[in-house]
Design an enzyme around this catalytic site. Structure first.
Site, PDB file in Angstrom:
ATOM      1  N   ARG A  38     -37.125  -7.799 -15.254  1.00 29.80           N
ATOM      2  CA  ARG A  38     -37.293  -8.097 -13.833  1.00 29.80           C
ATOM      3  C   ARG A  38     -38.670  -7.656 -13.368  1.00 29.80           C
ATOM      4  NH1 ARG A  38     -36.458  -6.751  -8.831  1.00 29.80           N
ATOM      5  NH2 ARG A  38     -34.632  -7.397  -7.671  1.00 29.80           N
ATOM      6  N   HIS A  69     -27.691  -8.531  -1.428  1.00 34.07           N
ATOM      7  CA  HIS A  69     -28.892  -7.816  -0.972  1.00 34.07           C
ATOM      8  C   HIS A  69     -30.112  -8.706  -1.027  1.00 34.07           C
ATOM      9  CE1 HIS A  69     -29.014  -7.465  -5.339  1.00 34.07           C
ATOM     10  NE2 HIS A  69     -30.306  -7.210  -5.259  1.00 34.07           N
TER      11      HIS A  69
HETATM   12  C1  SIN Z   1     -30.929  -8.059  -9.151  1.00 30.37           C
HETATM   13  O1  SIN Z   1     -30.389  -7.782  -8.110  1.00 30.37           O
HETATM   14  O2  SIN Z   1     -32.134  -8.230  -9.254  1.00 30.37           O
HETATM   15  C2  SIN Z   1     -30.090  -8.277 -10.394  1.00 30.37           C
HETATM   16  C3  SIN Z   1     -29.586  -9.666 -10.456  1.00 30.37           C
HETATM   17  C4  SIN Z   1     -28.821  -9.909 -11.721  1.00 30.37           C
HETATM   18  O3  SIN Z   1     -28.786  -9.074 -12.613  1.00 30.37           O
HETATM   19  O4  SIN Z   1     -28.222 -10.985 -11.825  1.00 30.37           O
END
Ligand code: SIN
Length: 282
Positions: free
Chosen positions: A274, A100
């Site tokens: 994040r 994505h």
């Molecule tokens: C995300 O899609 O931001 C998660 C990526 C991850 O946990 O490695």
């Protein structure tokens, strides 16, 4: 503090060395890092161990901090998502566990995202990025013709009702999301090939998580074209796989990459913070 930028593959990703992101962040550093991001699409900073407040400041070097919909953020930090899978969450899906580009279905998706690793499994839990500029440039002629000048339809599949993933493929209890929201089913048309505003380079902008079809084609007619595009984009030549260590920080450009969280660490905790950023004002 002059960073050293070391590419880690032939097409995608660079490790930034000689930078302490806990030290003052001069304007020139922000400029150098933004230029490096435009050139390499993903930047890796080892061993930074940033507090959340500092991660937010570092994110702002790249663009204004965003508050994202659909994924429930930390209670006291609306711009921060805890990407957590606990050891006991076995056999299910994981957040980001399919290719994505973050929230590509939004009217204005984030231009980039930042992950900071707090707890990582002893093995597994890597993240993989694909370079959509290199993939576009190397597209076979018939696939290039299929996307050139065409729109692609994106919806918030995991959060809506029309395309909701089966329960066993959803991420576990540690990440709470809004599900079944009719607004997430709303179709938005984006160019299938975008031009990066800073580098001027062209990138494919379709992904299996949020793109439902190509403009002017049904889902059934789009499916083989999209499948061929995705198979091309995730060729190893266009990808970079990152092995996390606690304390690492990674920044990526969401307009020129797709990414994939590898869900191969059942039985171990994994926690990353994040953040996401918007385009800098002109
Ligand atoms: C995300 O899609 O931001 C998660 C990526 C991850 O946990 O490695």
């Amino acid at each position: 503090m002059t960073p050293t930028i070391e590419p880690v593959t032939g097409t995608l990703g660079a490790e930034v060395r000689g930078v302490d992101l806990n030290a003052p962040l001069p304007t020139a550093l922000g400029e150098a890092l933004r230029a490096a991001l435009a050139a390499h699409h993903v930047l890796f900073f080892r061993g930074q161990h940033l507090e959340i407040a500092r991660q937010k400041q570092v994110t702002e070097l790249f663009g204004p901090l965003l508050t994202l919909p659909y994924v429930v953020p930390m209670a006291d930090e609306p711009q921060v998502i805890r990407v957590l899978k606990k050891a006991e969450e076995r056999g299910g899906g994981v957040f980001g566990g399919n290719w994505h580009s973050d929230f590509s279905f939004l009217e204005t998706p984030p231009v980039g995202s930042v992950l900071s690793a707090v707890t990582v499994p002893p093995y597994g839990g890597d993240t993989v990025w694909a370079n959509m500029v290199a993939a576009y440039e190397a597209l076979p002629a018939e696939l290039k013709a299929a996307v050139e000048g065409r729109g692609a339809i994106h919806t918030g599949k995991p959060y809506g009702a029309a395309h909701a993933p089966p329960p066993d493929q959803r991420s576990g209890a540690s990440i709470r999301m809004t599900r079944g929201d009719p607004e997430a089913d709303r179709e938005r048309v984006k160019p299938a090939v975008l031009t990066h505003p800073e580098s001027g380079r062209r990138a494919l902008f379709v992904n299996p998580t949020y793109t439902t079809r190509l403009e002017g084609l049904s889902e059934a007619a789009s499916e083989p074209i999209l499948a061929a595009l995705y198979a091309h984009c995730i060729r190893p030549e266009f990808c970079c796989r990152y092995r996390w260590q606690a304390g690492d920080l990674v920044v990526w450009d969401n307009r020129t990459t797709m990414h994939y969280a590898v869900n191969d660490y059942d039985g171990f905790d994994r926690l990353l913070y994040r953040t996401a950023f918007a385009a800098r004002p002109a």
